[in-house]
Design a protein around this motif. Structure first.
Motif, PDB file in Angstrom:
ATOM      1  N   VAL A 190       0.864  -1.175   0.000  1.00  0.00           N
ATOM      2  CA  VAL A 190       0.000   0.000   0.000  1.00  0.00           C
ATOM      3  C   VAL A 190       0.904   1.230   0.000  1.00  0.00           C
ATOM      4  O   VAL A 190       1.795   1.347   0.838  1.00  0.00           O
ATOM      5  N   GLU A 191       0.657   2.148  -0.900  1.00  0.00           N
ATOM      6  CA  GLU A 191       1.581   3.253  -1.168  1.00  0.00           C
ATOM      7  C   GLU A 191       1.962   4.048   0.078  1.00  0.00           C
ATOM      8  O   GLU A 191       3.134   4.330   0.309  1.00  0.00           O
ATOM      9  N   ASP A 192       1.005   4.437   0.896  1.00  0.00           N
ATOM     10  CA  ASP A 192       1.293   5.307   2.039  1.00  0.00           C
ATOM     11  C   ASP A 192       1.552   4.538   3.337  1.00  0.00           C
ATOM     12  O   ASP A 192       1.598   5.139   4.414  1.00  0.00           O
ATOM     13  N   SER A 193       1.742   3.225   3.244  1.00  0.00           N
ATOM     14  CA  SER A 193       1.939   2.398   4.425  1.00  0.00           C
ATOM     15  C   SER A 193       3.406   2.406   4.866  1.00  0.00           C
ATOM     16  O   SER A 193       4.316   2.191   4.059  1.00  0.00           O
ATOM     17  N   TYR A 194       3.649   2.632   6.158  1.00  0.00           N
ATOM     18  CA  TYR A 194       5.013   2.600   6.706  1.00  0.00           C
ATOM     19  C   TYR A 194       5.592   1.192   6.601  1.00  0.00           C
ATOM     20  O   TYR A 194       6.784   1.022   6.301  1.00  0.00           O
ATOM     21  N   THR A 195       4.758   0.181   6.821  1.00  0.00           N
ATOM     22  CA  THR A 195       5.228  -1.202   6.720  1.00  0.00           C
ATOM     23  C   THR A 195       5.666  -1.515   5.291  1.00  0.00           C
ATOM     24  O   THR A 195       6.707  -2.146   5.066  1.00  0.00           O
ATOM     25  N   THR A 196       4.882  -1.057   4.320  1.00  0.00           N
ATOM     26  CA  THR A 196       5.256  -1.233   2.919  1.00  0.00           C
ATOM     27  C   THR A 196       6.588  -0.544   2.637  1.00  0.00           C
ATOM     28  O   THR A 196       7.455  -1.086   1.932  1.00  0.00           O
ATOM     29  N   TYR A 197       6.762   0.637   3.187  1.00  0.00           N
ATOM     30  CA  TYR A 197       8.017   1.389   3.021  1.00  0.00           C
ATOM     31  C   TYR A 197       9.213   0.585   3.537  1.00  0.00           C
ATOM     32  O   TYR A 197      10.266   0.516   2.878  1.00  0.00           O
ATOM     33  N   LEU A 198       9.056  -0.039   4.711  1.00  0.00           N
ATOM     34  CA  LEU A 198      10.152  -0.826   5.278  1.00  0.00           C
ATOM     35  C   LEU A 198      10.510  -2.003   4.375  1.00  0.00           C
ATOM     36  O   LEU A 198      11.696  -2.270   4.121  1.00  0.00           O
ATOM     37  N   PHE A 199       9.499  -2.704   3.884  1.00  0.00           N
ATOM     38  CA  PHE A 199       9.771  -3.840   2.991  1.00  0.00           C
ATOM     39  C   PHE A 199      10.419  -3.367   1.687  1.00  0.00           C
ATOM     40  O   PHE A 199      11.294  -4.048   1.134  1.00  0.00           O
ATOM     41  N   ARG A 200       9.998  -2.225   1.203  1.00  0.00           N
ATOM     42  CA  ARG A 200      10.575  -1.679  -0.036  1.00  0.00           C
ATOM     43  C   ARG A 200      12.050  -1.313   0.158  1.00  0.00           C
ATOM     44  O   ARG A 200      12.879  -1.533  -0.719  1.00  0.00           O
TER      45      ARG A 200
END
Length: 213
Positions: free
Chosen positions: A132-142
């Motif tokens: 999900v674009e604005d998700s902090y968790t997504t950011y960490l995985f990215r």
């Protein structure tokens, strides 16, 4: 799985109530009834079988839906007139599609937080599989493992500072941050909470053995 059915106390219809509980989370999934044949089938297949009072027939949970329940542990209560089955569910327990048949709350003094850790793990897994674009968790995985490890290190230091400050609110906050980032790391390297439970249980048994030696 050894079990003496003759020790049980069935009702006048030859049935006994069976509470089904998620072995991992402790959540109660359903209340059903079993007769001797259902218990025997459950012991034989290591999956739940019940007796339907409305249809007056034996049924295998998940036979049509695919939502089977693998039995990990079967226990009787102190009066031998009720059973507890701890299971690993493969899909929802309820015919409505809900995870548990007990999804309707009549009254409560406070929201339950008993399963929050497992719900958080599931949400982290979802963010990994469906970014999900604005998700902090997504950011960490990215960003990848280096970023995640950096955050784990930072949060570990914050926990130490909170403990040195002797501030319960602060340390609770920081430990929660550390647990969250550790769960993200665990998802990345494919370590499950169950793996931790197994390891801790092995250590517990080993410690007990050493004490009894």
């Amino acid at each position: 799985m050894n079990f003496d059915i003759s020790t049980l106390r069935f009702d006048k219809n030859g049935l006994i109530p069976a509470v089904v509980q998620d072995e991992k989370t402790g959540e109660v999934l359903t209340l059903a009834y079993m007769n001797e044949e259902a218990i025997a089938k459950t012991l034989e297949t290591k999956e739940t079988w019940f007796f339907s009072r409305s249809r007056n027939e034996l049924w295998h949970k998940g036979e049509s839906s695919g939502n089977t329940q693998r039995v990990v542990r079967l226990q009787q209560d102190c009066d031998a007139d009720a059973l507890l089955l701890q299971v690993v569910p493969d899909g929802p327990a309820c015919h409505t599609g809900n995870r548990s048949c007990f999804s309707e709350t009549i009254t409560e003094d406070a929201a339950s937080n008993r399963t929050v850790l497992h719900e958080l793990v599931q949400k982290i897994k979802e963010r990994k599989e469906n970014p999900v674009e604005d998700s902090y968790t997504t950011y960490l995985f990215r960003e990848g493992i280096d970023k995640i490890l950096k955050k784990v290190g930072e949060e570990s230091a914050e926990v130490i500072i909170g403990a040195k400050n002797n501030n319960k609110k602060e340390i609770t906050w920081e430990i929660s941050d550390l647990i969250y980032h550790t769960l993200v790391l665990m998802e990345l390297v494919e370590v499950d909470i169950t793996d931790l439970k197994v390891e801790l249980f092995k250590r517990h048994l080993q410690k007990q053995g050493e004490q009894n030696a």
